[in-house]
Design an enzyme around this catalytic site. Structure first.
Site, short mmCIF file in Angstrom:
data_model
loop_
_atom_site.label_atom_id
_atom_site.label_comp_id
_atom_site.label_asym_id
_atom_site.label_seq_id
_atom_site.Cartn_x
_atom_site.Cartn_y
_atom_site.Cartn_z
N ARG A 1 30.64 17.79 15.60
CA ARG A 1 30.39 16.41 16.02
C ARG A 1 29.58 16.45 17.30
O ARG A 1 30.11 16.26 18.40
CB ARG A 1 31.72 15.68 16.24
CG ARG A 1 32.49 15.44 14.94
CD ARG A 1 33.72 14.60 15.16
NE ARG A 1 34.69 15.31 16.00
CZ ARG A 1 35.63 16.13 15.54
NH1 ARG A 1 35.75 16.34 14.25
NH2 ARG A 1 36.45 16.73 16.36
N ASP B 1 27.31 15.56 20.41
CA ASP B 1 27.29 14.38 21.28
C ASP B 1 25.93 13.69 21.31
O ASP B 1 24.93 14.27 20.90
CB ASP B 1 27.56 14.83 22.72
CG ASP B 1 29.03 14.75 23.04
OD1 ASP B 1 29.73 13.96 22.39
OD2 ASP B 1 29.46 15.48 23.95
N ARG C 1 28.53 22.44 27.59
CA ARG C 1 27.88 21.80 28.73
C ARG C 1 28.65 22.04 30.03
O ARG C 1 28.05 22.18 31.11
CB ARG C 1 27.68 20.32 28.45
CG ARG C 1 26.63 20.10 27.35
CD ARG C 1 26.70 18.72 26.75
NE ARG C 1 26.53 17.70 27.77
CZ ARG C 1 26.77 16.41 27.58
NH1 ARG C 1 27.19 15.98 26.39
NH2 ARG C 1 26.59 15.56 28.55
#
Lengths: 258, 258
Positions: free
Chosen positions: B47, B49, B194
């Site tokens: 999924r 972002d 990240r």
């Protein structure tokens, strides 16, 4: 001042100033005006067309600013939109002219032969759905080296006194899943690289042999040149100048170009 | 059907369906509905972002269509917007689930350390204006290999039963003027890559040593993890599955996944 520039050509109507159109020259002149407070005319080495990218465009302008050349990139970039940036700046000889002083320019055209689209490279590479005969294209590309009349590959032949240009380098390289056509010449006619690519693609599709391609170069059969390939695959990679010392000698000035 | 997808994440609110937002899943489900005439729920391996790109996302859906899998990429791409495309399609085992069957995923984060902007790479690479201590970053990146508790690098720790993941590969590579952080693991927590990049950048700025970084991994000092790096430098490169034969054996089906 001499500048080296990078830009994404997608949203520009090309390099050169036009009324009511967004151009790289106009954006740059506006950034200089905002930074220095006065207008300076900017001259580019190449008048790239709408949609054509550059990673090594060179431009020059005169200014009275006391800002050091080394600080100009950051200072100008603060006033430039996201799709254009000054990569380098240096003091140039008084009579430096980015276009006239250029010894040669190098362009790259990116071709991707796949049946499916590649979104991460959209707008940067020409996608060709058919398989290409790479060997045939390479044979044609190699014929371009040397001094030839490129009249068959110019969109507006009438505007040139001579359509003869010297090609120092012309090769088709494989780069991963892409084909890159690299061409360096002492000058280019209007739409010349894109007309050459359109013709190389005809060769890649088996519609044109190396001999017919050679015939084009000798001006024998101008009707067989291929269509002009789209702008978005094209990028101005580099503009070459004489070494600074030679240039300063030639113009009678002390060396001042970095 | 199993699909491999590429997308430019810039204009998507991420992979997963959201009310009133443009997502990759919703575009794909709409394309399938238009092509086959019926709705199929699409499941993605990751999924991703908002803003995160993919060159190897994998997804699956069930369909009654009689169209051969080999013809699906072109057929679906005709209904998909320019920033997403199906690269490959194949028949999958009846119970194939793109996310649950995934053995590992590989992500790449691109960093460019230059003072000036690079318009041709805007939106694809994180530009960092300061110089980076590449060796310090590399030392930290290499500590990530193996089985660790990544709780310090998750944005929403509470939602996981376990925050332990196994990293098969973690390296910082130089690619021309860019640094590429490549990480492959059996699973990733929310915003984990990240947050790792944000922390590596702190190490690159001399704010964090390899030992403090190691401490983070052992859960000793969670307050020193760096900020979450921007989405646009990140790309889902590949999702790995067991070889088809092994998978078919495990599920009791004949081999049908290509």
């Amino acid at each position: 001042v001499k500048l080296r520039l990078e830009y994404d050509g997608a949203r520009f109507a090309g390099w050169q100033w036009q009324k009511n159109a967004r151009t790289v020259q106009a954006e740059l002149e506006e950034a200089i005006r905002r930074l220095t407070g006065t207008f300076s005319r900017v001259t580019g080495a190449s008048r790239t067309d709408a949609g054509v990218h550059a990673e090594g465009q060179v431009a020059n302008f005169r200014t009275e600013t006391t800002l050091e050349a080394a600080r100009l990139p950051s200072a100008l970039n603060a006033h430039l939109p996201a799709d254009v940036a000054v990569l380098e700046a240096g003091d140039a000889a008084e009579d430096f002219h980015a276009q006239r002083a250029a010894v040669s320019k190098l362009y790259r055209y990116r071709i991707l032969s796949t049946r499916v689209r590649r979104p991460l490279r959209a707008g940067r590479v020409l996608q060709v759905r058919r398989a290409l005969d790479e060997q045939a294209m390479r044979a044609c590309a190699e014929r371009l080296a040397g001094r030839h009349d490129f009249g068959a590959f110019a969109s507006e032949r009438g505007r040139y006194r001579s359509t003869v240009r010297t090609v120092m380098r012309s090769e088709l390289l494989r780069s991963g899943d892409e084909l890159h056509f690299l061409i360096e010449a002492d000058g280019f006619l209007y739409n010349m690289v894109r007309a050459l690519v359109g013709t190389l693609l005809e060769a890649g599709a088996g519609k044109l042999g190396a001999d017919a391609f050679g015939g084009l170069l000798e001006g024998r059969d101008r009707s067989v040149a291929g269509p002009t390939a789209p702008a978005h695959g094209l990028c101005l990679v580099r503009v070459n100048y004489e070494p600074a010392a030679a240039q300063a000698r030639a113009s009678g000035h002390e060396v001042s170009e970095r």
